[in-house]
Scaffold this motif. Sequence first.
Motif, PDB file in Angstrom:
ATOM      1  N   HIS A 227       4.942  -8.869 -12.948  1.00  0.00           N
ATOM      2  CA  HIS A 227       6.294  -8.344 -12.727  1.00  0.00           C
ATOM      3  C   HIS A 227       6.557  -7.140 -13.643  1.00  0.00           C
ATOM      4  CE1 HIS A 227       8.089 -10.881  -9.821  1.00  0.00           C
ATOM      5  NE2 HIS A 227       8.106 -11.984 -10.540  1.00  0.00           N
ATOM      6  N   GLY A 228       6.179  -7.304 -14.907  1.00  0.00           N
ATOM      7  CA  GLY A 228       6.399  -6.236 -15.875  1.00  0.00           C
ATOM      8  C   GLY A 228       5.633  -4.980 -15.519  1.00  0.00           C
ATOM      9  N   ALA A 229       4.367  -5.152 -15.107  1.00  0.00           N
ATOM     10  CA  ALA A 229       3.540  -3.998 -14.751  1.00  0.00           C
ATOM     11  C   ALA A 229       4.124  -3.273 -13.540  1.00  0.00           C
ATOM     12  CB  ALA A 229       2.109  -4.458 -14.463  1.00  0.00           C
ATOM     13  N   VAL A 230       4.556  -4.059 -12.542  1.00  0.00           N
ATOM     14  CA  VAL A 230       5.144  -3.461 -11.336  1.00  0.00           C
ATOM     15  C   VAL A 230       6.409  -2.694 -11.698  1.00  0.00           C
ATOM     16  CG1 VAL A 230       6.313  -3.992  -9.164  1.00  0.00           C
ATOM     17  CG2 VAL A 230       4.170  -5.143  -9.727  1.00  0.00           C
ATOM     18  N   LEU A 231       7.252  -3.333 -12.489  1.00  0.00           N
ATOM     19  CA  LEU A 231       8.522  -2.708 -12.872  1.00  0.00           C
ATOM     20  C   LEU A 231       8.279  -1.421 -13.659  1.00  0.00           C
ATOM     21  CD1 LEU A 231      11.531  -3.160 -12.615  1.00  0.00           C
ATOM     22  CD2 LEU A 231      11.510  -4.354 -14.793  1.00  0.00           C
TER      23      LEU A 231
ATOM     24  N   LEU B  93       8.315   4.460 -13.961  1.00  0.00           N
ATOM     25  CA  LEU B  93       7.627   5.741 -14.177  1.00  0.00           C
ATOM     26  C   LEU B  93       7.792   6.640 -12.957  1.00  0.00           C
ATOM     27  CD1 LEU B  93       4.306   4.656 -15.953  1.00  0.00           C
ATOM     28  CD2 LEU B  93       6.151   6.050 -16.903  1.00  0.00           C
ATOM     29  N   LEU B  94       7.633   6.048 -11.762  1.00  0.00           N
ATOM     30  CA  LEU B  94       7.814   6.823 -10.535  1.00  0.00           C
ATOM     31  C   LEU B  94       9.250   7.352 -10.440  1.00  0.00           C
ATOM     32  CD1 LEU B  94       5.824   4.674  -7.934  1.00  0.00           C
ATOM     33  CD2 LEU B  94       5.305   7.024  -8.612  1.00  0.00           C
TER      34      LEU B  94
ATOM     35  N   GLY C  47      10.883  -1.076  -2.710  1.00  0.00           N
ATOM     36  CA  GLY C  47       9.537  -1.470  -3.144  1.00  0.00           C
ATOM     37  C   GLY C  47       9.582  -2.538  -4.224  1.00  0.00           C
ATOM     38  N   TRP C  48      10.531  -2.420  -5.126  1.00  0.00           N
ATOM     39  CA  TRP C  48      10.657  -3.421  -6.197  1.00  0.00           C
ATOM     40  C   TRP C  48      10.967  -4.808  -5.604  1.00  0.00           C
ATOM     41  CZ3 TRP C  48       9.653  -5.838 -10.302  1.00  0.00           C
ATOM     42  CH2 TRP C  48      10.535  -6.771 -10.857  1.00  0.00           C
ATOM     43  N   ILE C  49      11.915  -4.869  -4.693  1.00  0.00           N
ATOM     44  CA  ILE C  49      12.289  -6.169  -4.104  1.00  0.00           C
ATOM     45  C   ILE C  49      11.104  -6.757  -3.328  1.00  0.00           C
ATOM     46  CG2 ILE C  49      13.835  -7.343  -2.499  1.00  0.00           C
ATOM     47  CD1 ILE C  49      15.875  -5.030  -3.140  1.00  0.00           C
ATOM     48  N   GLY C  50      10.426  -5.902  -2.541  1.00  0.00           N
ATOM     49  CA  GLY C  50       9.295  -6.374  -1.739  1.00  0.00           C
ATOM     50  C   GLY C  50       8.141  -6.857  -2.605  1.00  0.00           C
ATOM     51  N   LEU C  51       7.785  -6.058  -3.616  1.00  0.00           N
ATOM     52  CA  LEU C  51       6.672  -6.436  -4.494  1.00  0.00           C
ATOM     53  C   LEU C  51       7.034  -7.676  -5.303  1.00  0.00           C
ATOM     54  CD1 LEU C  51       5.373  -2.972  -5.723  1.00  0.00           C
ATOM     55  CD2 LEU C  51       4.233  -4.553  -4.179  1.00  0.00           C
ATOM     56  N   ARG C  52       8.300  -7.768  -5.719  1.00  0.00           N
ATOM     57  CA  ARG C  52       8.747  -8.951  -6.460  1.00  0.00           C
ATOM     58  C   ARG C  52       8.560 -10.212  -5.613  1.00  0.00           C
ATOM     59  NH1 ARG C  52      14.990 -10.057  -7.040  1.00  0.00           N
ATOM     60  NH2 ARG C  52      14.431 -10.618  -4.911  1.00  0.00           N
TER      61      ARG C  52
ATOM     62  N   LEU D  66       0.830  -1.210   0.000  1.00  0.00           N
ATOM     63  CA  LEU D  66       0.000   0.000   0.000  1.00  0.00           C
ATOM     64  C   LEU D  66       0.862   1.256   0.000  1.00  0.00           C
ATOM     65  CD1 LEU D  66      -2.832  -1.072   2.469  1.00  0.00           C
ATOM     66  CD2 LEU D  66      -3.053  -0.605   0.023  1.00  0.00           C
ATOM     67  N   LEU D  67       2.010   1.190   0.694  1.00  0.00           N
ATOM     68  CA  LEU D  67       2.895   2.356   0.737  1.00  0.00           C
ATOM     69  C   LEU D  67       3.481   2.648  -0.640  1.00  0.00           C
ATOM     70  CD1 LEU D  67       4.611   1.731   4.175  1.00  0.00           C
ATOM     71  CD2 LEU D  67       3.211   3.713   3.580  1.00  0.00           C
ATOM     72  N   VAL D  68       3.748   1.604  -1.422  1.00  0.00           N
ATOM     73  CA  VAL D  68       4.237   1.830  -2.787  1.00  0.00           C
ATOM     74  C   VAL D  68       3.153   2.532  -3.609  1.00  0.00           C
ATOM     75  CG1 VAL D  68       4.999   0.757  -4.932  1.00  0.00           C
ATOM     76  CG2 VAL D  68       5.876  -0.085  -2.763  1.00  0.00           C
ATOM     77  N   VAL D  69       1.901   2.084  -3.441  1.00  0.00           N
ATOM     78  CA  VAL D  69       0.795   2.735  -4.159  1.00  0.00           C
ATOM     79  C   VAL D  69       0.696   4.206  -3.737  1.00  0.00           C
ATOM     80  CG1 VAL D  69      -1.697   2.745  -4.531  1.00  0.00           C
ATOM     81  CG2 VAL D  69      -0.459   0.570  -4.425  1.00  0.00           C
ATOM     82  N   ALA D  70       0.933   4.448  -2.445  1.00  0.00           N
ATOM     83  CA  ALA D  70       0.831   5.813  -1.914  1.00  0.00           C
ATOM     84  C   ALA D  70       1.907   6.732  -2.470  1.00  0.00           C
ATOM     85  CB  ALA D  70       0.904   5.783  -0.390  1.00  0.00           C
ATOM     86  N   LEU D  71       2.951   6.151  -3.087  1.00  0.00           N
ATOM     87  CA  LEU D  71       4.001   6.993  -3.670  1.00  0.00           C
ATOM     88  C   LEU D  71       3.435   7.879  -4.778  1.00  0.00           C
ATOM     89  CD1 LEU D  71       7.073   4.589  -3.934  1.00  0.00           C
ATOM     90  CD2 LEU D  71       6.847   6.596  -2.460  1.00  0.00           C
ATOM     91  N   TRP D  72       2.396   7.395  -5.492  1.00  0.00           N
ATOM     92  CA  TRP D  72       1.819   8.202  -6.573  1.00  0.00           C
ATOM     93  C   TRP D  72       1.246   9.516  -6.058  1.00  0.00           C
ATOM     94  CZ3 TRP D  72       2.644   7.385 -11.628  1.00  0.00           C
ATOM     95  CH2 TRP D  72       3.104   6.116 -12.022  1.00  0.00           C
ATOM     96  N   PRO D  73       0.279   9.476  -5.112  1.00  0.00           N
ATOM     97  CA  PRO D  73      -0.212  10.764  -4.598  1.00  0.00           C
ATOM     98  C   PRO D  73       0.867  11.558  -3.870  1.00  0.00           C
ATOM     99  CG  PRO D  73      -1.200   8.913  -3.407  1.00  0.00           C
ATOM    100  CD  PRO D  73      -0.492   8.335  -4.592  1.00  0.00           C
ATOM    101  N   ALA D  74       1.817  10.862  -3.204  1.00  0.00           N
ATOM    102  CA  ALA D  74       2.879  11.576  -2.479  1.00  0.00           C
ATOM    103  C   ALA D  74       3.753  12.368  -3.453  1.00  0.00           C
ATOM    104  CB  ALA D  74       3.723  10.585  -1.677  1.00  0.00           C
ATOM    105  N   LEU D  75       4.134  11.734  -4.570  1.00  0.00           N
ATOM    106  CA  LEU D  75       4.953  12.438  -5.559  1.00  0.00           C
ATOM    107  C   LEU D  75       4.170  13.577  -6.200  1.00  0.00           C
ATOM    108  CD1 LEU D  75       7.183  10.021  -7.678  1.00  0.00           C
ATOM    109  CD2 LEU D  75       7.851  11.726  -5.993  1.00  0.00           C
ATOM    110  N   TRP D  76       2.861  13.361  -6.387  1.00  0.00           N
ATOM    111  CA  TRP D  76       2.037  14.422  -6.957  1.00  0.00           C
ATOM    112  C   TRP D  76       2.054  15.642  -6.042  1.00  0.00           C
ATOM    113  CZ3 TRP D  76      -2.272  17.300  -5.654  1.00  0.00           C
ATOM    114  CH2 TRP D  76      -2.812  18.065  -6.701  1.00  0.00           C
TER     115      TRP D  76
END
Lengths: 127, 113
Positions: free
Chosen positions: B90-94, B99-100, B68-73, A34-44
């Motif tokens: 995996h591809g979508a996450v990466l 993008l971030l 985050g990449w290692i954890g989600l992987r 969930l924290l990774v998902v939250a990076l989107w609004p945080a970066l915004w």
Amino acid sequence: MSPPRAQPVFLNLWRIHFPLPALLSIGHRLAGALLVVALWPALWLLDRSLRDPAGFEQVVGLLATWPVRLLLWLMLWLLAHHLLAGLRYLLLDLDIAVERQQARLTAGMVFIAGAIVAAVAAWGLLP
Amino acid sequence: MSGRHLAGLRGWLWQRLTALYLLVYLLLAAVVLWRAEIRDHADWVALLGQPAVSVATALGLAAVLLHGWIGLRDIVIDYVRPAPLRLLVHGAVLLSLLLLAAWSGLILVRLHA
């Protein structure tokens, strides 16, 4: 030969009894995702606040509204929980509190400490 | 030890190194934000524009994305069963993490432009 014991087999997730460290592990992963998902609004918010004075005021205004504060508070709780559970894993890496009784105790401590951080954050963030 | 095992060990190590960096960064960021008086946009830009703060933040963003990449992987490996679907996730996450990363870089570059 004695007949095999009739052991209950629960593959239903709602009926399996999870020990505390297992719940902590699931919580750690869920919070992390969930924290990774939250990076989107945080970066915004970061982008908008740095762009120009109008963006800065917009972000300040958003951070003052209660739905945003509620989300922010939730994220802080998830972060505190994830961080504390992570520290526990680092201790386990160092062979500290690996025994079952201790592992259960430290798992409970992480849940409680996370909740305490959340309570303190609520004090500062929520009206 | 095969290359595959070594890759797992490397991930394990990076996960912990990034975690420790993020712990220090977040604690420092909390202290700095607590003590700084940010009244307007100029204050905010000046604070984040300091070279040390910019570099620490750039490293923090890189660390959180790698972590985050290692954890989600790991999560995807454990729960997404059919191999083709796993590859797709995996591809979508990466892609989303890249993008971030690009967005993070853009924000910091614009700050100094």
